[in-house]
Design a protein around this motif. Structure first.
Motif, mmCIF file in Angstrom:
data_model
loop_
_atom_site.group_PDB
_atom_site.id
_atom_site.type_symbol
_atom_site.label_atom_id
_atom_site.label_comp_id
_atom_site.label_asym_id
_atom_site.label_seq_id
_atom_site.Cartn_x
_atom_site.Cartn_y
_atom_site.Cartn_z
ATOM 1 N N ASP A 21 60.177 3.765 43.993
ATOM 2 C CA ASP A 21 59.033 3.251 43.242
ATOM 3 C C ASP A 21 59.475 2.286 42.149
ATOM 4 O O ASP A 21 58.801 1.285 41.877
ATOM 5 N N TYR A 22 60.605 2.580 41.529
ATOM 6 C CA TYR A 22 61.110 1.631 40.531
ATOM 7 C C TYR A 22 61.405 0.283 41.180
ATOM 8 O O TYR A 22 61.013 -0.775 40.666
ATOM 9 N N LEU A 23 62.097 0.299 42.303
ATOM 10 C CA LEU A 23 62.424 -0.951 42.983
ATOM 11 C C LEU A 23 61.162 -1.709 43.388
ATOM 12 O O LEU A 23 61.094 -2.943 43.264
ATOM 13 N N ALA A 24 60.148 -0.991 43.896
ATOM 14 C CA ALA A 24 58.910 -1.645 44.306
ATOM 15 C C ALA A 24 58.240 -2.328 43.126
ATOM 16 O O ALA A 24 57.786 -3.481 43.219
ATOM 17 N N ALA A 25 58.167 -1.637 41.988
ATOM 18 C CA ALA A 25 57.557 -2.238 40.802
ATOM 19 C C ALA A 25 58.378 -3.422 40.315
ATOM 20 O O ALA A 25 57.831 -4.466 39.925
ATOM 21 N N ALA A 26 59.700 -3.279 40.342
ATOM 22 C CA ALA A 26 60.560 -4.379 39.904
ATOM 23 C C ALA A 26 60.368 -5.607 40.781
ATOM 24 O O ALA A 26 60.370 -6.746 40.295
ATOM 25 N N GLY A 51 51.680 -9.201 44.870
ATOM 26 C CA GLY A 51 51.983 -7.905 45.448
ATOM 27 C C GLY A 51 50.852 -6.923 45.230
ATOM 28 O O GLY A 51 49.918 -7.175 44.469
ATOM 29 N N HIS A 52 50.933 -5.805 45.902
ATOM 30 C CA HIS A 52 49.916 -4.756 45.810
ATOM 31 C C HIS A 52 50.613 -3.459 45.422
ATOM 32 O O HIS A 52 51.218 -2.785 46.263
ATOM 33 N N TRP A 53 50.510 -3.110 44.141
ATOM 34 C CA TRP A 53 51.158 -1.889 43.687
ATOM 35 C C TRP A 53 50.412 -0.633 44.115
ATOM 36 O O TRP A 53 51.027 0.396 44.430
ATOM 37 N N GLY A 54 49.088 -0.687 44.192
ATOM 38 C CA GLY A 54 48.275 0.519 44.318
ATOM 39 C C GLY A 54 48.672 1.441 45.436
ATOM 40 O O GLY A 54 48.611 2.672 45.298
ATOM 41 N N VAL A 118 65.225 -7.856 44.669
ATOM 42 C CA VAL A 118 64.132 -7.932 43.705
ATOM 43 C C VAL A 118 63.654 -9.365 43.551
ATOM 44 O O VAL A 118 62.448 -9.640 43.523
ATOM 45 N N ARG A 119 64.576 -10.292 43.464
ATOM 46 C CA ARG A 119 64.198 -11.699 43.287
ATOM 47 C C ARG A 119 63.498 -12.254 44.518
ATOM 48 O O ARG A 119 62.600 -13.072 44.425
ATOM 49 N N GLN A 310 46.174 -4.348 43.006
ATOM 50 C CA GLN A 310 47.147 -5.430 43.212
ATOM 51 C C GLN A 310 48.162 -5.431 42.065
ATOM 52 O O GLN A 310 48.841 -4.440 41.857
ATOM 53 N N VAL A 311 48.285 -6.542 41.334
ATOM 54 C CA VAL A 311 49.193 -6.595 40.189
ATOM 55 C C VAL A 311 48.458 -5.995 38.999
ATOM 56 O O VAL A 311 47.476 -6.574 38.514
ATOM 57 N N PRO A 312 48.893 -4.851 38.492
ATOM 58 C CA PRO A 312 48.086 -4.156 37.485
ATOM 59 C C PRO A 312 48.150 -4.762 36.079
ATOM 60 O O PRO A 312 47.345 -4.407 35.230
ATOM 61 N N MET A 313 49.121 -5.656 35.820
ATOM 62 C CA MET A 313 49.235 -6.287 34.499
ATOM 63 C C MET A 313 49.420 -7.780 34.721
ATOM 64 O O MET A 313 50.539 -8.302 34.705
ATOM 65 N N GLU A 314 48.324 -8.487 34.908
ATOM 66 C CA GLU A 314 48.389 -9.876 35.350
ATOM 67 C C GLU A 314 48.792 -10.846 34.245
ATOM 68 O O GLU A 314 49.295 -11.935 34.521
#
Length: 792
Positions: A21-26, A51-54, A118-119, A310-314
């Protein structure tokens, strides 16, 4: 026996999920400082956040749970991820298990590889924002929702040891294709095929509104899936990353129960005691949307709401409050405990199954490596004796059906060929295949049913979406198939074939992807012969759909008789990495070419039919070219030719038939394109051409772009006119009867605009007289229905 994870197994699962989950958010947010080794700054962020975090935490929960199941049982599991926009989660798991590194040495499991991973996500030249063929373990990208479940069933067919886990998002569960696909269990033979384990991820929200699954009660969901024929297992996943994480424990119990149920059904069937109504398991996984996020941000709720989709902090780069919240969120995963200089610590990797069983390296996801060429029978043994062109009548698809039956016989052992069809096999005169195999069906059937057997390899269902999905999953895991369909209704799968064409296009660009068998359509109930159904069944637009795809990915064939259909289908079933569209008549019709001539004609793509042309027009100067593509257009063009050669013997006509439609394109724009010299030999540089085409005229005009003086081509075809009427009346309403074509020739042939005026008027009167007869008698006259080529 369902045991669930032992207490000592839960903590490693939670730790593994924390890393993924850390990698996905990163991946969604960061381009630098990927291990948070310094305070987070705006310049560490990607300039475009995609991306879609949800859905990501749910995907990882399922991935970890399946890894545990594989480790416990040794099961062969292939994962199909319906919510493909949750790709960061898939990437994270694939990197942790080493699948990414296996296929791409740049994605090593160390600091350099982690930084690159990540990049690269949603970065120019990197991975797209959803799953794609560049990603290991993928046979379905999920860019357009609704198709995952049918694809998963296709991958399970004839693979008795395979379990295809299919993650279905609860938004995707609302789609029509997914609704139809739930019935696929009725076609799955537990004795000869594998199993599908659907996992409906019910996190409650779509982009901006609640999902149907999210607002349904457990009782309602249980009734729904039981009605579909499944055994539902509902799991409430209380999400945390503690040593006693309830989510992993509860999902583990459900997966063990599902596995025991699957293997129990299979053991029973394989011991000769087939269950009447096997209730295959489905897991309904209820979680919070985007868990792990702050409960609220800036006064608005976040975790567990649609704001997490989606991106929770746009606005994180411009808003210090959001930047601080992002850093706190990312640090809550404690990456320093999970990675040692970028390397996953051994305690994280302990969850991964043995290398040969990891989902990202499952051999079935690279189907080209498993594919074996079909043992195709000789078409000479099934060819139609023709003799003099235009004097023999036969049904093209009936001839083909006998050849296809032999294909089935030759694959009895390998079981790597299937036909999928929307309940139209007999309607399309392909009944002979049932002499070699049966229709697949695993549930009880009425006593009057014919040719039904759980092990049958013809799959008939009134869902084009199911047919398309089944065949895609079957082909992408190394097998072969054919999709016959009514021409007017194949467009139901326009969206699916669009996605599949993109998948094939990108697969060609991935070095480790190997060619898979072509997806072959056979459209046999063509619009020109739908007099008993009418306007609703007249629609040749799928040709236009194919012409919009990348040239190296598609081909369109219009065989005019039985022998050319045999030659074309042999080519199609042997081809790879393509979508082949074949349009052929199913009704008895005049036959034109011997087998040797048909094979040569198909190899050329288009050729002059010298026996029908004016002798002087074959090699010397012609006055006009009569071209045709398609079964009915060929008949009308040859009938017009016969009329003109009888009534205007001085008119030098060259007859050209086009069987490979894309051969009209230039060789620079399609690999099948005729060379300039070959195109000139057929159509000259400035000759007028009257072209009778099976579909919409715009398709031919599109193909002729770049050819010499394309304006000289007068193309006739279907112009969206029709009703329930006779074949000739339907042709007349679209201006493509033999009489209309002959008139067009006289109006355009060099030197004949004036000289042919009286003859053109006579043809117009003949056409009108026939139409009067049709309206009086309700049928075409014998001169039309019994016509055969009369010139010798």
């Amino acid at each position: 026996m369902s045991i669930g994870p032992a207490p000592e197994d839960v903590a490693p699962l939670a730790r593994y999920r924390r890393a993924a989950d850390y990698l996905a958010a990163a991946m969604i947010f960061l381009r630098d400082n990927v291990l948070l080794e310094e305070p987070l700054r705006p310049d560490h962020l990607k300039p475009r956040l995609l991306g879609h975090w949800g859905t990501c935490p749910g995907i990882t929960l399922v991935y970890a749970g399946l890894d545990r199941l594989i480790g416990r049982t040794g099961a062969d599991v292939l994962l199909v991820t319906g919510p493909g926009h949750g790709a960061p989660a898939n990437h994270a798991n694939l990197w942790l298990e080493g699948a990414h590194e296996r296929f791409d040495p740049a994605l090593t499991r160390d600091r350099a590889g982690l930084t690159e991973l990540v990049r690269r996500f949603s970065w120019p030249g990197g991975f797209p924002s959803h799953l794609s063929p560049e990603v290991p373990g993928v046979i379905h990208e999920g860019g357009e929702l609704g198709y995952a479940l049918a694809t998963a069933y296709g991958a399970a067919l004839d693979a008795p040891d395979r379990i295809v886990a299919c993650l279905v998002g609860d938004g995707e569960a609302e789609t029509g294709p997914t609704a139809a696909a739930w019935h696929s269990t009725k076609y799955l033979d537990p004795a000869t095929s594998g199993a599908v384990l659907p996992i409906v991820h019910g996190n409650g929200w779509k982009i901006a509104s609640p999902t149907q699954t999210g607002v349904m009660s457990d009782d309602e969901l249980t009734a729904l899936y039981r009605g579909y024929g499944h055994h539902p297992i509902i799991v409430y996943a209380e999400i945390d990353y503690t040593e006693g994480a309830v989510a992993d424990e509860r999902l583990g119990v459900a997966m063990d129960e599902a596995y025991d149920r699957i293997t129990g059904i299979q053991r029973q069937a394989r011991s000769g005691r087939r269950p009447e109504r096997p209730a295959w398991p489905v897991i309904v996984l209820r979680t919070r949307k985007g868990w792990g996020l702050p409960a609220e941000l800036g006064g608005s709720p976040l975790e567990g709401t649609f704001h997490a989709h989606q991106v929770p902090m746009e606005d994180v780069a411009e808003d210090p409050e959001q930047l601080a919240a992002l850093e706190a969120w990312l640090r809550s995963y404690r990456p320093e405990e999970l990675f040692d200089d970028g390397r996953p610590v051994p305690a994280v990797l302990a969850v991964c199954p043995p290398e040969e069983r990891r989902m990202g390296t499952n051999p079935a996801a690279v189907g080209g490596d498993l594919r074996r060429p079909l043992d195709l029978p000789e078409i000479a043994d099934f060819a139609q004796e023709v003799g003099t062109p235009g004097t023999v009548t036969a049904g093209a698809t009936a001839v083909l059906a006998s050849w296809l039956a032999e294909v089935f016989r030759r694959t009895e052992t390998t079981r790597d060929f299937r036909i999928v069809c929307p309940d139209e096999l007999e309607s399309n005169k392909l009944t002979a295949v049932l002499e070699a195999t049966d229709r697949a069906f695993s549930w009880p059937v009425p006593g009057s049913a014919e040719h039904l057997d759980p092990a049958g390899r013809v799959m008939e269902v009134l869902s084009e979406h199911d047919c398309q999905g089944w065949l895609q999953g079957y082909l992408l895991t190394g097998r072969h198939g054919l999709f016959p369909c009514y021409e007017a209704f194949v467009s139901i799968v326009d969206g699916m074939v669009n996605q599949y064409a993109k998948f094939l296009k990108l697969s060609r660009e991935v070095p480790w992807r190997t060619p898979v068998s072509a997806l072959n359509y056979l459209l046999t109930s063509e619009g020109w012969r739908q007099e008993h159904n009418g306007y609703s069944h007249q629609g040749p637009g799928f040709i236009n759909t194919m012409l919009t795809k990348k040239a190296e990915t598609t081909a369109v064939y219009l065989p005019p008789d039985a022998n050319t259909l045999l030659a074309v289908m042999r080519t199609c079933l042997a081809s790879t990495d393509r979508i082949n569209l074949v349009v052929a008549g199913k009704n008895p019709a005049v036959q034109w070419l011997s087998l040797s001539d048909a094979v040569a004609h198909c190899a050329a793509g288009a050729s002059v039919w010298a026996w029908a042309s004016h002798p002087a027009a074959v090699q010397e100067r012609a006055d006009v070219v009569l071209a045709c593509a398609g079964g009915v257009p060929t008949v009308e063009t040859l009938a017009a030719t016969e009329m003109l050669r009888r009534d205007a013997p001085e008119l030098r006509m060259r007859v050209v038939n086009v069987v490979d439609l894309v051969s009209l394109r230039t060789p620079q724009t399609h690999p099948h394109g005729l060379s300039e010299d070959d195109f000139r030999a057929l159509f000259g540089d400035d000759l007028p051409v009257v072209f009778d085409f099976h579909g919409y005229p715009s398709a031919v005009h599109q193909l002729l772009h770049g050819r010499p003086d394309p304006g000289r081509f007068h193309v006739r075809g279907y112009v969206e006119e029709g009703t329930t009427t006779t074949p000739y009346d339907l042709l007349a309403s679209n201006g493509v009867t033999r009489h209309d074509l002959a008139i067009a020739v006289l109006q355009r042939a060099r030197g004949w605009a004036s000289a042919g005026g009286d003859l053109a008027d006579r043809y117009a009167r003949q056409r009108d007289d026939i139409l009067t007869h049709v309206r009086r008698t309700g049928q075409d006259p014998a001169e039309i229905t019994d016509w055969t080529w009369g010139l010798r």
